[in-house]
Design a protein around this motif. Structure first.
Motif, PDB file in Angstrom:
ATOM      1  N   LEU A 190       0.833  -1.207   0.000  1.00 37.56           N
ATOM      2  CA  LEU A 190       0.000   0.000   0.000  1.00 37.56           C
ATOM      3  C   LEU A 190       0.871   1.263   0.000  1.00 37.56           C
ATOM      4  N   CYS A 191       1.944   1.230   0.755  1.00 35.76           N
ATOM      5  CA  CYS A 191       2.828   2.396   0.843  1.00 35.76           C
ATOM      6  C   CYS A 191       3.542   2.645  -0.491  1.00 35.76           C
ATOM      7  N   ARG A 192       3.924   1.572  -1.171  1.00 31.50           N
ATOM      8  CA  ARG A 192       4.613   1.730  -2.453  1.00 31.50           C
ATOM      9  C   ARG A 192       3.686   2.308  -3.503  1.00 31.50           C
ATOM     10  N   ILE A 193       2.437   1.890  -3.497  1.00 28.74           N
ATOM     11  CA  ILE A 193       1.468   2.406  -4.470  1.00 28.74           C
ATOM     12  C   ILE A 193       1.240   3.899  -4.244  1.00 28.74           C
ATOM     13  N   PHE A 194       1.142   4.295  -2.972  1.00 28.85           N
ATOM     14  CA  PHE A 194       0.938   5.700  -2.647  1.00 28.85           C
ATOM     15  C   PHE A 194       2.130   6.536  -3.107  1.00 28.85           C
ATOM     16  N   PHE A 195       3.336   6.047  -2.875  1.00 29.58           N
ATOM     17  CA  PHE A 195       4.548   6.764  -3.305  1.00 29.58           C
ATOM     18  C   PHE A 195       4.611   6.860  -4.825  1.00 29.58           C
ATOM     19  N   ALA A 196       4.199   5.812  -5.523  1.00 27.55           N
ATOM     20  CA  ALA A 196       4.194   5.845  -6.985  1.00 27.55           C
ATOM     21  C   ALA A 196       3.211   6.885  -7.499  1.00 27.55           C
ATOM     22  N   ARG A 197       2.081   7.008  -6.834  1.00 22.26           N
ATOM     23  CA  ARG A 197       1.105   8.030  -7.238  1.00 22.26           C
ATOM     24  C   ARG A 197       1.640   9.436  -7.007  1.00 22.26           C
ATOM     25  N   ILE A 198       2.348   9.626  -5.906  1.00 19.73           N
ATOM     26  CA  ILE A 198       2.955  10.935  -5.632  1.00 19.73           C
ATOM     27  C   ILE A 198       3.990  11.273  -6.710  1.00 19.73           C
ATOM     28  N   LEU A 199       4.808  10.305  -7.079  1.00 21.94           N
ATOM     29  CA  LEU A 199       5.812  10.540  -8.122  1.00 21.94           C
ATOM     30  C   LEU A 199       5.158  10.827  -9.471  1.00 21.94           C
ATOM     31  N   GLN A 200       4.075  10.151  -9.780  1.00 20.74           N
ATOM     32  CA  GLN A 200       3.359  10.399 -11.038  1.00 20.74           C
ATOM     33  C   GLN A 200       2.778  11.809 -11.058  1.00 20.74           C
ATOM     34  N   GLY A 201       2.212  12.243  -9.933  1.00 21.30           N
ATOM     35  CA  GLY A 201       1.693  13.610  -9.846  1.00 21.30           C
ATOM     36  C   GLY A 201       2.784  14.646  -9.975  1.00 21.30           C
ATOM     37  N   CYS A 202       3.933  14.360  -9.406  1.00 27.47           N
ATOM     38  CA  CYS A 202       5.076  15.266  -9.514  1.00 27.47           C
ATOM     39  C   CYS A 202       5.553  15.368 -10.963  1.00 27.47           C
ATOM     40  N   LEU A 203       5.558  14.251 -11.655  1.00 27.01           N
ATOM     41  CA  LEU A 203       5.969  14.244 -13.055  1.00 27.01           C
ATOM     42  C   LEU A 203       5.025  15.093 -13.906  1.00 27.01           C
ATOM     43  N   ILE A 204       3.738  14.952 -13.671  1.00 28.68           N
ATOM     44  CA  ILE A 204       2.752  15.735 -14.422  1.00 28.68           C
ATOM     45  C   ILE A 204       2.892  17.221 -14.106  1.00 28.68           C
ATOM     46  N   SER A 205       3.066  17.556 -12.826  1.00 31.38           N
ATOM     47  CA  SER A 205       3.225  18.961 -12.432  1.00 31.38           C
ATOM     48  C   SER A 205       4.471  19.582 -13.048  1.00 31.38           C
ATOM     49  N   CYS A 206       5.559  18.847 -13.059  1.00 28.44           N
ATOM     50  CA  CYS A 206       6.796  19.359 -13.657  1.00 28.44           C
ATOM     51  C   CYS A 206       6.664  19.528 -15.168  1.00 28.44           C
ATOM     52  N   ALA A 207       5.927  18.633 -15.818  1.00 28.81           N
ATOM     53  CA  ALA A 207       5.716  18.758 -17.260  1.00 28.81           C
ATOM     54  C   ALA A 207       4.880  19.993 -17.579  1.00 28.81           C
ATOM     55  N   ILE A 208       3.833  20.231 -16.802  1.00 30.80           N
ATOM     56  CA  ILE A 208       2.992  21.404 -17.024  1.00 30.80           C
ATOM     57  C   ILE A 208       3.779  22.684 -16.769  1.00 30.80           C
ATOM     58  N   ALA A 209       4.586  22.707 -15.709  1.00 25.64           N
ATOM     59  CA  ALA A 209       5.398  23.885 -15.404  1.00 25.64           C
ATOM     60  C   ALA A 209       6.419  24.146 -16.502  1.00 25.64           C
ATOM     61  N   SER A 210       7.014  23.103 -17.051  1.00 27.64           N
ATOM     62  CA  SER A 210       7.992  23.272 -18.121  1.00 27.64           C
ATOM     63  C   SER A 210       7.355  23.852 -19.375  1.00 27.64           C
ATOM     64  N   VAL A 211       6.167  23.382 -19.712  1.00 29.25           N
ATOM     65  CA  VAL A 211       5.457  23.913 -20.871  1.00 29.25           C
ATOM     66  C   VAL A 211       5.101  25.378 -20.646  1.00 29.25           C
ATOM     67  N   ALA A 212       4.661  25.724 -19.437  1.00 33.63           N
ATOM     68  CA  ALA A 212       4.321  27.121 -19.136  1.00 33.63           C
ATOM     69  C   ALA A 212       5.542  28.027 -19.251  1.00 33.63           C
ATOM     70  N   VAL A 213       6.691  27.560 -18.794  1.00 35.01           N
ATOM     71  CA  VAL A 213       7.927  28.352 -18.887  1.00 35.01           C
ATOM     72  C   VAL A 213       8.335  28.532 -20.341  1.00 35.01           C
ATOM     73  N   LEU A 214       8.227  27.485 -21.140  1.00 33.85           N
ATOM     74  CA  LEU A 214       8.584  27.596 -22.556  1.00 33.85           C
ATOM     75  C   LEU A 214       7.661  28.558 -23.296  1.00 33.85           C
ATOM     76  N   ILE A 215       6.371  28.499 -23.004  1.00 32.35           N
ATOM     77  CA  ILE A 215       5.421  29.408 -23.656  1.00 32.35           C
ATOM     78  C   ILE A 215       5.706  30.852 -23.259  1.00 32.35           C
ATOM     79  N   SER A 216       5.938  31.101 -21.967  1.00 30.88           N
ATOM     80  CA  SER A 216       6.195  32.477 -21.536  1.00 30.88           C
ATOM     81  C   SER A 216       7.528  32.994 -22.077  1.00 30.88           C
ATOM     82  N   ALA A 217       8.528  32.127 -22.185  1.00 28.58           N
ATOM     83  CA  ALA A 217       9.805  32.550 -22.763  1.00 28.58           C
ATOM     84  C   ALA A 217       9.651  32.878 -24.241  1.00 28.58           C
TER      85      ALA A 217
END
Length: 72
Positions: free
Chosen positions: A1-28
Motif C-alpha cells: 500500500l505504501c509503495r502504491i501511494f509513493f508511486a502516485r505521488i511521483l506520477q503527480g510530480c511528473l505531471i506537475s513538472c511537465a505542465i510547469a515546463s510547458v508554461a515556462v517555454l510558452i512564456s519565454a
C-alpha cells in the motif's frame, strides 16, 4: 500500500513538472517575441508595448489572476 501511494505521488510530480515546463517555454517564447518586435520596430509600437508591459508588471499577480478567472 505504501509503495502504491509513493508511486502516485511521483506520477503527480511528473505531471506537475511537465505542465510547469510547458508554461515556462510558452512564456519565454512570448517574451522573446515581444522583445524582438519591440527592438526591431522602434517608435510608436515600441512605446506602446513598453507601456503595456509596464502596466502588467505594476498589477499584483493575485489581482490579475482574479480578473482573469472572473473573465473566463
Amino acid at each position: 500500500l505504501c509503495r502504491i501511494f509513493f508511486a502516485r505521488i511521483l506520477q503527480g510530480c511528473l505531471i506537475s513538472c511537465a505542465i510547469a515546463s510547458v508554461a515556462v517555454l510558452i512564456s519565454a517564447f512570448i517574451g522573446t517575441l515581444f522583445g524582438f518586435i519591440s527592438g526591431w520596430k522602434q517608435g510608436y509600437l515600441d512605446q506602446a508595448l513598453m507601456r503595456l508591459l509596464d502596466l502588467l508588471s505594476a498589477l499584483p499577480n493575485i489581482l490579475l489572476a482574479t480578473v482573469l478567472a472572473y473573465g473566463l
